[in-house]
Design an enzyme around this catalytic site. Structure first.
Site, PDB file in Angstrom:
ATOM      1  N   ASP A 182      14.588  23.272 -19.443  1.00 53.73           N
ATOM      2  CA  ASP A 182      15.124  22.400 -18.482  1.00 53.73           C
ATOM      3  C   ASP A 182      14.417  22.982 -17.106  1.00 53.73           C
ATOM      4  O   ASP A 182      15.322  23.973 -16.534  1.00 53.73           O
ATOM      5  CB  ASP A 182      16.696  22.342 -18.338  1.00 53.73           C
ATOM      6  CG  ASP A 182      16.970  21.471 -19.620  1.00 53.73           C
ATOM      7  OD1 ASP A 182      16.189  21.628 -21.040  1.00 53.73           O
ATOM      8  OD2 ASP A 182      17.951  20.488 -19.574  1.00 53.73           O
ATOM      9  N   LYS A 245      14.234  14.234 -16.738  1.00 53.45           N
ATOM     10  CA  LYS A 245      15.660  14.335 -16.598  1.00 53.45           C
ATOM     11  C   LYS A 245      16.130  13.924 -15.352  1.00 53.45           C
ATOM     12  O   LYS A 245      15.569  14.532 -14.208  1.00 53.45           O
ATOM     13  CB  LYS A 245      15.852  15.837 -17.096  1.00 53.45           C
ATOM     14  CG  LYS A 245      17.172  16.109 -16.912  1.00 53.45           C
ATOM     15  CD  LYS A 245      17.583  17.663 -17.700  1.00 53.45           C
ATOM     16  CE  LYS A 245      19.142  18.024 -17.297  1.00 53.45           C
ATOM     17  NZ  LYS A 245      19.352  19.484 -17.392  1.00 53.45           N
ATOM     18  N   LYS A 281      16.326  12.194 -20.348  1.00 50.13           N
ATOM     19  CA  LYS A 281      17.824  12.640 -20.435  1.00 50.13           C
ATOM     20  C   LYS A 281      18.400  12.478 -19.205  1.00 50.13           C
ATOM     21  O   LYS A 281      17.930  13.009 -18.191  1.00 50.13           O
ATOM     22  CB  LYS A 281      17.620  14.167 -20.649  1.00 50.13           C
ATOM     23  CG  LYS A 281      18.735  14.915 -20.718  1.00 50.13           C
ATOM     24  CD  LYS A 281      18.664  16.347 -20.901  1.00 50.13           C
ATOM     25  CE  LYS A 281      20.090  17.144 -20.764  1.00 50.13           C
ATOM     26  NZ  LYS A 281      19.885  18.710 -21.016  1.00 50.13           N
TER      27      LYS A 281
END
Length: 345
Positions: A182, A245, A281
């Site tokens: 991430d 995300k 996400k």
């Protein structure tokens, strides 16, 4: 929601629906967009030329979808699907190996009294604790159970470091056993209009990831406008991000339904134009089962039912898991279960 088929991200090793068959080589964007990234001017012209987002219409649609109700059996199916999409997260300076081992135990068995409860998709931790998670998960993997290890990297959460430092951070996490990375984008560069710098950094991080999937955190709470969220989403998709995300969870506001609508529309448009499916996400601010179900409705209505799979949609959250477990018990037993009946770590 009734016809939804749950695909547990902890499925045994092997091909996953729609997944690449191996490490995907880092390449430029597909043919429709090959010229878009040729230079800074082309990239700026493309991103600034994207259609603007009507904020009133967007927020009205998000609010309208959020009011939809679903039947009891569909609700239980949705709760199980949401559990299987959770990236169970701890990202605190005070994290210890013991806390990570407890996190892994909860990921493997979210509700010990209900062994049919789905496992979560992944645990998400800092890079230096990846070896601890890998060791804790090793026994489960020998029995065919796979829970992904996601690790934040690239000078999380600020993203303020030299690219070489960020790349070293990513390589360290991957070598320690991370399946997913991430990363945070350089919001300063993005807001200054230096799209090429952000693009090149995402491409470099994707290269460093190797076979690990890359989640590109836009930190939408700092992007100020829906138009910027749309631009950043497309920038991440052009650069090869496997996920887009919303947030680090360290900045308010974190995930919101309207922002997630913009990102779901981006991946839907990307697939329509390129044939490539990418994941989304939302992270932070999703605390209840009701919240999670609202997001699943948005996924189905905005992107499409093919995104209702832990491979293509995740929740970055921890506290929501407890409420999902309580609501699951409520659906099965017909009476409310309080927080005293679930583990908190």
């Amino acid at each position: 929601m009734a016809s939804t088929v749950i695909h547990d991200a902890s499925r045994p090793k092997g091909p996953e629906p729609g997944a690449p068959k191996g490490p995907e080589p880092v390449q430029g964007p597909p043919a429709p967009f090959a010229d878009v990234v040729a230079d800074q001017s082309s990239l700026r012209r493309f991103l600034d030329g994207l259609p603007g987002v009507d904020p009133v219409a967007l927020e009205q649609r998000a609010a309208g979808l959020a009011t939809r109700s679903i039947k009891k059996q569909s609700k239980l199916t949705a709760i199980d699907l949401a559990i299987s999409m959770v990236d169970l997260t701890t990202l605190e300076g005070a994290d210890t190996p013991g806390k990570v081992r407890n996190l892994v135990r909860k990921a493997l068995q979210p509700d010990p009294e209900q062994p049919d409860t789905p496992r979560v998709a992944a645990v998400c931790i800092y890079p230096d604790l990846v070896p601890v998670a890998a060791e804790a998960l090793a026994g489960a993997e020998r029995t065919g159970t796979k829970i992904k290890i996601a690790s934040v990297a690239t000078a999380f959460p600020s993203g303020r470091a030299a690219t070489s430092v960020k790349i070293a951070d990513v390589r360290s996490a991957v070598e320690a056993g991370a399946d997913e990375i991430d990363m945070v984008i350089d919001r300063g560069a993005f807001l200054a209009g230096n799209y090429a710098k952000v693009y090149e950094e995402i491409v470099a991080v994707k290269q460093a990831c190797g076979a690990a999937r890359l989640k590109v955190i836009l930190e939408t709470g700092e992007l100020a406008t829906y138009d910027n969220v749309r631009k950043a989403s497309w920038l991440a998709l052009l650069a090869g991000g496997d996920f887009i995300k919303t947030s680090t969870g360290k900045v308010s506001p974190a995930a919101t339904l309207p922002v997630t609508h913009v990102m779901l529309q981006a991946v839907k448009d990307w697939k329509r134009l390129t044939g490539q499916q990418r994941a989304v996400k939302p992270a932070g601010g999703i605390r209840t089962a009701k919240d999670a179900i609202r997001y699943l409705v948005a996924v189905r209505e905005v992107a499409g039912p093919e995104w209702l799979d832990p491979y293509w949609f995740r929740f970055g959250a921890s506290s929501v898991l407890n409420d999902l477990i309580m609501q699951r018990r409520t659906q099965q037993a017909g009476h409310y279960w309080g927080a005293d009946y679930v583990t908190v770590d």
